[in-house]
Design an enzyme around this catalytic site. Structure first.
Site, mmCIF file in Angstrom:
data_model
loop_
_atom_site.group_PDB
_atom_site.id
_atom_site.type_symbol
_atom_site.label_atom_id
_atom_site.label_comp_id
_atom_site.label_asym_id
_atom_site.label_seq_id
_atom_site.Cartn_x
_atom_site.Cartn_y
_atom_site.Cartn_z
ATOM 1 N N THR A 129 -9.911 -21.302 -28.045
ATOM 2 C CA THR A 129 -8.906 -21.709 -27.058
ATOM 3 C C THR A 129 -9.537 -22.554 -25.953
ATOM 4 N N ASP A 130 -8.721 -23.361 -25.294
ATOM 5 C CA ASP A 130 -9.227 -24.135 -24.149
ATOM 6 C C ASP A 130 -9.525 -23.232 -22.952
ATOM 7 N N GLU A 131 -9.005 -21.975 -23.007
ATOM 8 C CA GLU A 131 -9.195 -21.090 -21.849
ATOM 9 C C GLU A 131 -10.646 -20.697 -21.633
ATOM 10 N N TYR A 154 -9.165 -11.887 -21.688
ATOM 11 C CA TYR A 154 -8.883 -12.598 -22.946
ATOM 12 C C TYR A 154 -9.862 -13.749 -23.151
ATOM 13 N N LYS A 158 -12.838 -14.413 -25.991
ATOM 14 C CA LYS A 158 -12.849 -15.570 -26.905
ATOM 15 C C LYS A 158 -14.153 -16.359 -26.722
ATOM 16 N N ASN A 183 -2.216 -24.861 -25.366
ATOM 17 C CA ASN A 183 -1.054 -23.982 -25.595
ATOM 18 C C ASN A 183 -0.163 -24.471 -26.731
ATOM 19 N N ASN A 184 0.023 -23.623 -27.739
ATOM 20 C CA ASN A 184 0.897 -23.956 -28.866
ATOM 21 C C ASN A 184 2.333 -23.518 -28.583
ATOM 22 N N LEU A 210 9.429 -16.313 -13.610
ATOM 23 C CA LEU A 210 8.458 -17.395 -13.407
ATOM 24 C C LEU A 210 7.356 -16.897 -12.466
ATOM 25 N N ARG A 218 -0.108 -26.441 -17.986
ATOM 26 C CA ARG A 218 -0.670 -26.226 -19.317
ATOM 27 C C ARG A 218 -0.466 -27.499 -20.122
ATOM 28 N N ARG A 277 0.402 -13.983 -11.958
ATOM 29 C CA ARG A 277 -0.607 -13.355 -12.823
ATOM 30 C C ARG A 277 -1.929 -13.281 -12.049
ATOM 31 N N ALA A 278 -2.645 -12.151 -12.163
ATOM 32 C CA ALA A 278 -3.954 -12.041 -11.499
ATOM 33 C C ALA A 278 -4.907 -13.078 -12.105
HETATM 34 P P1 NAD Z 1 -0.737 -13.788 -32.295
HETATM 35 O O1 NAD Z 1 -0.972 -12.731 -31.266
HETATM 36 O O2 NAD Z 1 0.632 -14.300 -32.518
HETATM 37 O O3 NAD Z 1 -1.272 -13.271 -33.722
HETATM 38 C C1 NAD Z 1 -2.482 -12.577 -33.871
HETATM 39 C C2 NAD Z 1 -2.506 -12.001 -35.284
HETATM 40 O O4 NAD Z 1 -3.778 -11.351 -35.456
HETATM 41 C C3 NAD Z 1 -1.424 -10.939 -35.542
HETATM 42 O O5 NAD Z 1 -0.825 -11.161 -36.801
HETATM 43 C C4 NAD Z 1 -2.194 -9.619 -35.547
HETATM 44 O O6 NAD Z 1 -1.622 -8.628 -36.371
HETATM 45 C C5 NAD Z 1 -3.555 -10.081 -36.071
HETATM 46 N N1 NAD Z 1 -4.639 -9.173 -35.661
HETATM 47 C C6 NAD Z 1 -4.905 -8.726 -34.403
HETATM 48 N N2 NAD Z 1 -5.952 -7.871 -34.433
HETATM 49 C C7 NAD Z 1 -6.356 -7.797 -35.733
HETATM 50 C C8 NAD Z 1 -7.392 -7.093 -36.400
HETATM 51 N N3 NAD Z 1 -8.217 -6.260 -35.727
HETATM 52 N N4 NAD Z 1 -7.555 -7.275 -37.726
HETATM 53 C C9 NAD Z 1 -6.723 -8.100 -38.414
HETATM 54 N N5 NAD Z 1 -5.698 -8.776 -37.842
HETATM 55 C C10 NAD Z 1 -5.519 -8.625 -36.512
HETATM 56 O O7 NAD Z 1 -1.743 -14.949 -31.915
HETATM 57 P P2 NAD Z 1 -1.557 -16.550 -32.018
HETATM 58 O O8 NAD Z 1 -0.883 -17.026 -30.809
HETATM 59 O O9 NAD Z 1 -1.039 -16.882 -33.357
HETATM 60 O O10 NAD Z 1 -3.096 -17.000 -31.908
HETATM 61 C C11 NAD Z 1 -3.905 -17.077 -33.073
HETATM 62 C C12 NAD Z 1 -5.307 -17.513 -32.674
HETATM 63 O O11 NAD Z 1 -5.246 -18.766 -32.008
HETATM 64 C C13 NAD Z 1 -6.008 -16.554 -31.699
HETATM 65 O O12 NAD Z 1 -7.362 -16.486 -32.057
HETATM 66 C C14 NAD Z 1 -5.840 -17.230 -30.346
HETATM 67 O O13 NAD Z 1 -6.910 -16.873 -29.477
HETATM 68 C C15 NAD Z 1 -5.897 -18.688 -30.749
HETATM 69 N N6 NAD Z 1 -5.195 -19.647 -29.871
HETATM 70 C C16 NAD Z 1 -3.873 -19.436 -29.566
HETATM 71 C C17 NAD Z 1 -3.183 -20.395 -28.812
HETATM 72 C C18 NAD Z 1 -1.720 -20.220 -28.469
HETATM 73 O O14 NAD Z 1 -1.198 -21.023 -27.706
HETATM 74 N N7 NAD Z 1 -1.015 -19.232 -29.007
HETATM 75 C C19 NAD Z 1 -3.864 -21.542 -28.361
HETATM 76 C C20 NAD Z 1 -5.223 -21.710 -28.687
HETATM 77 C C21 NAD Z 1 -5.863 -20.751 -29.458
HETATM 78 O O1 DAU Z 2 -4.335 -22.357 -23.542
HETATM 79 C C1 DAU Z 2 -4.335 -21.678 -24.768
HETATM 80 C C2 DAU Z 2 -3.792 -20.277 -24.575
HETATM 81 O O2 DAU Z 2 -2.399 -20.408 -24.356
HETATM 82 C C3 DAU Z 2 -4.062 -19.356 -25.751
HETATM 83 O O3 DAU Z 2 -5.443 -19.175 -25.908
HETATM 84 C C4 DAU Z 2 -3.383 -17.981 -25.551
HETATM 85 O O4 DAU Z 2 -3.547 -17.177 -26.701
HETATM 86 C C5 DAU Z 2 -1.898 -18.236 -25.339
HETATM 87 O O5 DAU Z 2 -1.236 -17.009 -25.078
HETATM 88 C C6 DAU Z 2 -1.688 -19.201 -24.167
HETATM 89 O O6 DAU Z 2 -2.092 -18.582 -22.910
HETATM 90 P P1 DAU Z 2 -1.214 -18.759 -21.582
HETATM 91 O O7 DAU Z 2 -1.544 -17.640 -20.678
HETATM 92 O O8 DAU Z 2 -1.306 -20.149 -21.067
HETATM 93 O O9 DAU Z 2 0.262 -18.588 -22.249
HETATM 94 P P2 DAU Z 2 1.559 -17.796 -21.738
HETATM 95 O O10 DAU Z 2 2.657 -18.171 -22.677
HETATM 96 O O11 DAU Z 2 1.311 -16.352 -21.495
HETATM 97 O O12 DAU Z 2 1.840 -18.481 -20.315
HETATM 98 C C7 DAU Z 2 2.026 -19.881 -20.176
HETATM 99 C C8 DAU Z 2 2.224 -20.168 -18.696
HETATM 100 O O13 DAU Z 2 3.482 -19.603 -18.268
HETATM 101 C C9 DAU Z 2 1.152 -19.542 -17.818
HETATM 102 O O14 DAU Z 2 0.823 -20.432 -16.763
HETATM 103 C C10 DAU Z 2 1.816 -18.300 -17.255
HETATM 104 C C11 DAU Z 2 3.298 -18.668 -17.206
HETATM 105 N N1 DAU Z 2 4.224 -17.533 -17.428
HETATM 106 C C12 DAU Z 2 4.037 -16.784 -18.543
HETATM 107 C C13 DAU Z 2 4.869 -15.707 -18.805
HETATM 108 C C14 DAU Z 2 4.658 -14.852 -20.040
HETATM 109 C C15 DAU Z 2 5.265 -17.277 -16.539
HETATM 110 O O15 DAU Z 2 5.443 -17.994 -15.521
HETATM 111 N N2 DAU Z 2 6.081 -16.226 -16.810
HETATM 112 C C16 DAU Z 2 5.928 -15.405 -17.890
HETATM 113 O O16 DAU Z 2 6.700 -14.433 -18.051
#
Ligand code: NAD
Ligand code: DAU
Length: 341
Positions: A129-131, A154, A158, A183-184, A210, A218, A277-278
């Site tokens: 992740t970019d985080e 988190y 990572k 962020n996806n 919010l 993001r 968020r903290a």
């Molecule tokens: P998600 O939380 O939707 O899915 C995570 C999956 O991993 C789930 O199916 C869960 O059951 C499985 N899992 C968790 N712990 C496990 C374990 N111990 N053994 C086997 N399976 C396990 O997550 P996502 O949003 O699809 O993210 C997938 C990956 O991409 C993560 O590594 C995340 O850090 C990375 N990522 C996510 C984003 C984003 O915006 N969502 C962006 C950049 C990178």
């Molecule tokens: O940047 C990549 C990351 O993006 C991934 O590595 C993480 O797995 C993925 O969860 C995501 O992290 P964020 O913390 O950026 O995503 P989230 O959807 O939780 O929040 C996006 C933004 O929205 C963030 O600035 C916080 C804000 N937010 C989020 C929630 C859940 C709100 O304002 N209200 C909310 O209820």
């Protein structure tokens, strides 16, 4: 190794949001490849996502935990490539419970690396992740050379996993690649995350929480663009390299909230500003010129169009998220909300 058109891919976390979309993308594009989806089905894993392919002979689901080598080794045996998505992925949950993130994201990744080394796996691709790079001010973008500076449990977990993956390359010669993506958004995202949470709340005529003033930024990428980047890295990426992947769509949370409100024809009285968020990272932005120059990749989905299609998906698939929102997630959401208002 199996012949090129018969590649067998071991995907961890394929029942989650990005893993699901990646499996569907790969099975459509490479119908000869075999896919093993190894997932422990935590609260975030959902096999309903993959109903359309569950009887495809090229696809197999194995329930297993990446922290358990006894489950990983037999499942990984005979595979050519590993694509490692499995993780605890939600920042807010990591603030409530860091230990689970350390276990899954660090120890789990270490187990996978150790087994992949033993089995002499041909490619280990790690999804990061970019985080891990921390937060930006108003200027600049993350590149592959940006020093690590994670600021949440988190992102620290990572970051540690990324370091371990590089260790296995440098010390043990495991053929790895890493991608750090922004962020996806898209279908099948668990409704605790910003876009699906806000969409599903508005469909149910509930307010949207919010954080702070909504000015955090993001960079958003459609999940299909992420899949196409991973496809290229797997087929053409250079062993040992890291690729930053971004969507070229920087937005404040307030801008996105307003787009979602507009789509559902709601007014800004539906916004509830709640405690921030903290340690909330201010801004993320990705310079993806390396993958563009070396592999010819760039994001294709226009953000406004991709967002509208995504919102339509949540509108058309209410059963999918309503099941989730009325289950275990309800307890978590109430707890989160209680702590914030
Ligand atoms: P998600 O939380 O939707 O899915 C995570 C999956 O991993 C789930 O199916 C869960 O059951 C499985 N899992 C968790 N712990 C496990 C374990 N111990 N053994 C086997 N399976 C396990 O997550 P996502 O949003 O699809 O993210 C997938 C990956 O991409 C993560 O590594 C995340 O850090 C990375 N990522 C996510 C984003 C984003 O915006 N969502 C962006 C950049 C990178
Ligand atoms: O940047 C990549 C990351 O993006 C991934 O590595 C993480 O797995 C993925 O969860 C995501 O992290 P964020 O913390 O950026 O995503 P989230 O959807 O939780 O929040 C996006 C933004 O929205 C963030 O600035 C916080 C804000 N937010 C989020 C929630 C859940 C709100 O304002 N209200 C909310 O209820």
């Amino acid at each position: 190794m199996t012949k090129n058109n018969k590649i067998k891919i071991f995907i961890t976390g394929g029942a989650g949001f990005i893993g699901t979309n990646f499996i569907l993308y790969m099975m459509k594009k490479y119908p000869d490849y075999q896919i093993i989806n190894f997932d422990s089905l935590t609260y975030a894993g959902n096999l309903n996502n993959l109903k359309s392919i569950e009887n495809n002979p090229k696809y197999k689901f194995i329930k297993g935990d990446i922290c358990n080598p006894g489950e990983v080794k037999p499942a990984m045996t005979g595979c050519d490539w590993i694509v490692h998505f499995a993780a605890e992925s939600h920042v807010d949950r990591s603030i409530m419970d860091p230990d689970t993130f350390v276990k899954t994201n660090i120890l789990g990744t270490n187990v996978l690396l150790r087994v992949a080394k033993e089995l002499e796996i041909k490619r280990f691709h790690h999804i990061s992740t970019d985080e891990v790079f921390g937060e930006l001010g108003n200027e600049g973008k993350f590149t592959e050379k940006t020093p690590y500076d994670p600021r949440s449990p988190y992102s620290a977990s990572k970051a540690a996993a990324d370091h371990l993956v590089r260790v296995y390359f440098h010390t043990f010669g495991l053929p790895i690649t890493i991608s750090n993506c922004s962020n996806n958004y898209g279908p099948y995202q668990f409704p605790e995350k910003f876009i699906p949470l806000f969409a599903s709340n508005l469909i149910e005529n509930q307010k949207v929480p919010l954080y702070g003033e909504g000015l955090n930024i993001r960079d958003w990428i459609h999940v299909d663009d992420h899949s196409s980047a991973l496809d290229l890295i797997l087929h053409k990426g250079k062993i040992g390299e890291t690729y930053c992947v971004g969507g070229d769509a920087e937005k404040t949370n307030l801008e996105i909230t307003n787009l979602i409100l507009k789509y559902f024809k709601k007014g800004d009285e539906m916004i509830e500003k709640v405690a921030d968020r903290a340690g909330h990272d201010f801004r993320y932005a990705i310079d993806f010129s390396k993958i563009k120059k070396e592999l010819g990749w760039s994001p294709k989905v226009n953000f406004e169009k991709g967002l509208a299609e995504t919102l339509k998906w949540y509108q058309d698939n209410q059963d999918w998220w309503k099941k989730i929102k009325s289950g275990e997630y309800k307890k978590y959401y109430e707890e989160q909300y209680k702590n914030r208002s």
